[in-house]
Design a protein around this motif. Structure first.
Motif, mmCIF file in Angstrom:
data_model
loop_
_atom_site.group_PDB
_atom_site.id
_atom_site.type_symbol
_atom_site.label_atom_id
_atom_site.label_comp_id
_atom_site.label_asym_id
_atom_site.label_seq_id
_atom_site.Cartn_x
_atom_site.Cartn_y
_atom_site.Cartn_z
ATOM 1 N N PHE A 58 1.015 -1.158 -0.048
ATOM 2 C CA PHE A 58 0.288 -0.137 -0.100
ATOM 3 C C PHE A 58 1.049 1.409 -0.403
ATOM 4 C CE2 PHE A 58 -1.787 3.565 2.437
ATOM 5 C CZ PHE A 58 -3.154 3.970 1.345
ATOM 6 N N PHE A 59 1.601 1.225 0.947
ATOM 7 C CA PHE A 59 2.892 2.774 1.103
ATOM 8 C C PHE A 59 3.574 2.557 -0.295
ATOM 9 C CE2 PHE A 59 3.054 2.049 5.610
ATOM 10 C CZ PHE A 59 2.812 3.292 5.882
ATOM 11 N N PRO A 60 3.198 1.910 -1.313
ATOM 12 C CA PRO A 60 4.281 2.615 -2.896
ATOM 13 C C PRO A 60 3.313 3.773 -3.606
ATOM 14 C CG PRO A 60 4.407 -0.084 -2.803
ATOM 15 C CD PRO A 60 3.707 0.764 -1.567
ATOM 16 N N LEU A 61 1.962 3.503 -2.844
ATOM 17 C CA LEU A 61 1.339 4.816 -3.047
ATOM 18 C C LEU A 61 1.295 5.769 -2.642
ATOM 19 C CD1 LEU A 61 -1.097 5.884 -5.630
ATOM 20 C CD2 LEU A 61 -2.545 5.288 -2.807
ATOM 21 N N ILE A 62 2.121 6.465 -1.306
ATOM 22 C CA ILE A 62 2.314 7.681 -0.883
ATOM 23 C C ILE A 62 3.835 7.729 -1.788
ATOM 24 C CG2 ILE A 62 3.136 8.736 1.228
ATOM 25 C CD1 ILE A 62 0.540 6.418 1.931
ATOM 26 N N GLY A 63 4.183 6.238 -1.928
ATOM 27 C CA GLY A 63 5.883 6.454 -2.148
ATOM 28 C C GLY A 63 5.897 7.055 -3.614
ATOM 29 N N GLY A 64 4.471 6.607 -4.656
ATOM 30 C CA GLY A 64 4.746 7.018 -5.736
ATOM 31 C C GLY A 64 4.587 8.786 -5.356
ATOM 32 N N ILE A 65 3.324 8.725 -5.020
ATOM 33 C CA ILE A 65 2.987 10.553 -4.637
ATOM 34 C C ILE A 65 4.319 11.382 -4.123
ATOM 35 C CG2 ILE A 65 1.677 12.103 -4.312
ATOM 36 C CD1 ILE A 65 -0.639 10.163 -3.484
ATOM 37 N N MET A 66 4.612 11.266 -3.490
ATOM 38 C CA MET A 66 5.812 11.786 -3.130
ATOM 39 C C MET A 66 6.819 11.758 -3.807
ATOM 40 S SD MET A 66 6.231 10.107 1.178
ATOM 41 C CE MET A 66 8.090 11.284 1.580
ATOM 42 N N ALA A 67 7.503 10.925 -5.094
ATOM 43 C CA ALA A 67 8.728 10.590 -6.153
ATOM 44 C C ALA A 67 8.161 11.925 -6.696
ATOM 45 C CB ALA A 67 8.830 9.137 -6.573
ATOM 46 N N ASP A 68 7.209 11.900 -7.300
ATOM 47 C CA ASP A 68 6.547 12.688 -8.729
ATOM 48 C C ASP A 68 6.782 13.813 -8.080
ATOM 49 O OD1 ASP A 68 5.273 10.585 -10.258
ATOM 50 O OD2 ASP A 68 3.229 10.717 -9.386
ATOM 51 N N LYS A 69 6.931 14.071 -7.032
ATOM 52 C CA LYS A 69 7.052 15.624 -6.419
ATOM 53 C C LYS A 69 8.738 15.566 -6.043
ATOM 54 C CE LYS A 69 6.188 18.956 -2.983
ATOM 55 N NZ LYS A 69 5.198 19.375 -1.364
ATOM 56 N N MET A 452 2.399 7.519 -9.560
ATOM 57 C CA MET A 452 1.217 7.962 -8.946
ATOM 58 C C MET A 452 0.158 6.387 -9.005
ATOM 59 S SD MET A 452 -2.998 9.658 -8.440
ATOM 60 C CE MET A 452 -1.932 11.113 -7.974
ATOM 61 N N MET A 453 0.463 6.394 -10.638
ATOM 62 C CA MET A 453 -0.387 4.959 -11.208
ATOM 63 C C MET A 453 0.624 3.378 -10.781
ATOM 64 S SD MET A 453 -3.171 5.220 -13.034
ATOM 65 C CE MET A 453 -3.723 6.234 -11.935
ATOM 66 N N MET A 454 1.546 3.433 -10.775
ATOM 67 C CA MET A 454 2.544 2.273 -10.397
ATOM 68 C C MET A 454 2.275 2.099 -8.848
ATOM 69 S SD MET A 454 4.385 0.246 -10.799
ATOM 70 C CE MET A 454 5.486 0.349 -12.910
ATOM 71 N N GLY A 455 2.346 2.963 -8.186
ATOM 72 C CA GLY A 455 1.322 2.800 -6.621
ATOM 73 C C GLY A 455 0.192 3.111 -6.372
ATOM 74 N N GLY A 456 -0.619 2.609 -7.627
ATOM 75 C CA GLY A 456 -1.748 2.691 -7.928
ATOM 76 C C GLY A 456 -1.593 1.095 -7.940
ATOM 77 N N TRP A 457 -1.187 0.547 -8.901
ATOM 78 C CA TRP A 457 -0.939 -0.745 -8.805
ATOM 79 C C TRP A 457 -0.183 -2.112 -7.606
ATOM 80 C CZ3 TRP A 457 -0.567 -5.071 -12.431
ATOM 81 C CH2 TRP A 457 0.562 -6.251 -11.899
ATOM 82 N N PHE A 458 0.498 -1.179 -7.445
ATOM 83 C CA PHE A 458 0.901 -2.122 -5.368
ATOM 84 C C PHE A 458 -0.444 -1.716 -4.330
ATOM 85 C CE2 PHE A 458 4.925 -0.978 -7.516
ATOM 86 C CZ PHE A 458 5.940 -2.332 -6.788
ATOM 87 N N VAL A 459 -0.664 -1.134 -4.666
ATOM 88 C CA VAL A 459 -2.538 -0.197 -3.814
ATOM 89 C C VAL A 459 -3.059 -1.843 -3.881
ATOM 90 C CG1 VAL A 459 -4.038 0.759 -2.941
ATOM 91 C CG2 VAL A 459 -2.325 2.131 -3.219
ATOM 92 N N ALA A 460 -3.632 -2.378 -5.192
ATOM 93 C CA ALA A 460 -4.476 -3.679 -6.054
ATOM 94 C C ALA A 460 -4.028 -4.516 -4.955
ATOM 95 C CB ALA A 460 -4.341 -3.320 -7.450
ATOM 96 N N THR A 461 -2.019 -4.640 -5.087
ATOM 97 C CA THR A 461 -1.533 -6.485 -4.652
ATOM 98 C C THR A 461 -1.591 -5.685 -2.841
ATOM 99 O OG1 THR A 461 0.218 -5.711 -6.646
ATOM 100 C CG2 THR A 461 0.910 -6.635 -4.466
#
Length: 509
Positions: A58-69, A452-461
């Motif tokens: 789940f945390f990769p979603l947060i990590g992805g959002i942070m990385a986009d910035k 964010m979308m790669m984070g979405g993949w991990f949220v699904a996982t």
């Protein structure tokens, strides 16, 4: 299969290999540790196990959002540091009281958050290596190689976990429960190796690290402009895929929970002859050398390369012949079965790539969404095998141990070949779904929302991993064949849904 790939792929893959080795070493014994050290029921141990897996993905979603910035590279480095702190905390033997339980949960939170910063962003960086037009056609193959490298780390993890635990017990004199912490300490060392590889070879992928300052300081590749409608179509397509893979991971990650319970309580605890050879990781490595050398033998363009390949094959076969002992019997520990999935991934990746390359040359290669749907069908077949083989077996049983905690009872001696075969079938499904799914996300995700979308993949996982708890809740509550039939059913339903949405998905693929 390795020709024409960007150099940065191998550096990032090796950095991930070290991290995954530590993670899977810890995970190989984690569910058993929860029951042994804290006296937890299968359901409660399963709840903690699945919640941890959920956090990790789940945390990769947060990590992805942070990385986009802030940039992908910065988040990867920060994630390794946080993970190290978590594994270090988990390595300390504190006993089995409430304080120890709270410390363990805090460690899991740090590991989950650190993995969230590291895992998804590293894979975005891998995807960005293929934005260069000269590598664009190598994307799916690149992710297959990357996925294979992950599983090289996972291949050695169960053996490492068991051997280190045995060393702590038999040589250092630690109690059985305290010895588990030595297996967890392996992850600390593996993270040091990962960060070293990352920085030593950073020059090969530095252009993918992102970050506002770097983007302003260097000439960036032009960003693809999408209309609002096209952006919406891509996001909707990705969300449909995410919805399906939830159920794959729900079923697949039973390998660390209900399938490990089955190995511990219903599978024969000894093996001999050829079967015994399967439980030695070095024998599996020899088989991997044979597979890759065979491919090299037939694909190499020079006589020298062909001779080297032939020598490797002969040496590997000779090693296996020396290892064979028709009269030898070995003990089989439940966590060791988890080595078969990564072994199959590493051994079968070149086979899978060869098959799809051949289909691509004929214009018949299935799309990534179609491969994902086939993967769900294959996963259903694996649980059909488990359901059939488990029909008539008794319910799991427990008894009170000397310390007053419930202890699982070994009630049957099902042949180890069952789980060996089931892991093979599950791996076929994984190879169709996981690397192709990651590649699909990296290709289809709108440029502004890649993290964010790669984070979405991990949220699904993550959601799928949270649903892993179903295996723990069903364990002992229903006949085994009913337990496996639940996972059979959800995989089939997900596959049917995927095929129903196929035209919509292939439109953006």
């Amino acid at each position: 299969m390795f020709e024409g790939q960007p150099k940065g792929l191998y550096a990032l893959a090796l950095a991930n290999t070290g991290e995954r080795f530590g993670y899977y070493t810890m995970l190989a014994v984690f569910a058993l540790f929860l029951r042994a050290n804290y006296g937890l029921s299968p359901a409660l141990a399963g709840t903690i196990y699945s919640a941890f897996l959920m956090l990790v993905y789940f945390f990769p979603l947060i990590g992805g959002i942070m990385a986009d910035k802030f940039g992908f590279g910065r988040m990867v480095t920060t994630g390794i540091i946080i993970m190290f702190c978590g594994y270090l905390l988990l390595s300390v033997p504190l006993g089995g009281d409430k304080v120890a339980l709270v410390v363990m949960l805090a460690a899991l939170l740090l590991i989950g958050f650190g993995t969230g910063l590291f895992k998804g962003n590293l894979q975005v960086m891998v995807g960005d290596l293929y934005n260069d037009s000269k590598f664009a056609g190598k994307r799916d193959a690149g992710f297959s190689i990357f996925y294979m490298a992950i599983n090289i780390g996972a291949l050695f993890a169960p053996t490492a976990a068991i051997k280190i635990k045995e060393y702590a017990e038999n040589t250092l004199g630690y109690s059985s429960n305290d010895a588990y912490h030595f297996s967890f300490a392996v992850a600390c060392a593996s993270l040091i190796l990962s960060i070293a590889i990352y920085y030593i070879f950073r020059s090969t992928f530095r252009h993918t690290e992102g970050g506002a300052k770097k983007a302003a300081a260097v000439d960036a590749a032009p960003v693809e402009e999408l209309s609002k409608e096209e952006t919406k179509q891509r996001i909707v397509a990705l969300c449909l895929v995410f919805a399906v893979v939830i159920f794959f991971w729900m079923a697949f990650h039973q390998n660390g929970l209900s399938l490990t319970y089955f190995a511990d309580e219903f599978t024969a605890q000894s093996a001999d002859g050829l079967q015994a050879m399967c439980f030695n990781v070095w024998n599996l490595v020899a088989v991997i050398f044979i597979v890759y050398a065979l491919f090299s033998l037939f694909q190499s363009k020079t006589s020298k390369a062909k001779i080297i390949s032939a020598i490797v094959i002969v040496l590997a076969i000779a090693f296996l012949c020396i290892q064979y002992n028709p009269d030898g019997t070995i003990s089989v520990s439940a966590p060791i079965f988890q080595q078969f999935n990564p072994f199959y991934v590493v051994a079968l990746t070149p086979v899978s790539m060869a098959i799809f390359s051949s289909l691509a040359a004929k214009g018949k290669e299935p799309s990534a969404p179609r491969k994902i749907a086939y993967g769900m069908v294959v996963a259903a077949i694996a649980y059909a095998l488990m359901a059939f083989a488990s029909y008539g077996l008794p319910l799991p049983q427990t008894e009170m141990g000397a310390d007053g905690n419930p202890v699982a009872v070994h009630v049957a001696d099902v042949t180890p070949n069952l789980l060996i075969m089931v892991y093979l079938v599950l791996t076929f499904g994984e190879l169709l779904l996981s690397p192709m799914g990651i590649s699909f996300v990296s290709k289809v995700a709108p440029p502004k929302y890649k993290g964010m979308m790669m984070g979405g993949w991990f949220v699904a996982t993550a959601i799928g991993n949270q649903l892993v708890v179903v295996g723990g809740l069903l364990w002992g509550a229903v006949p085994l064949w009913v337990c496996w039939s639940v996972f059979l059913g959800v995989c089939l339903v997900a596959a049917i849904f995927m095929f129903a949405m196929m035209k919509r998905l292939e439109k953006v693929a």
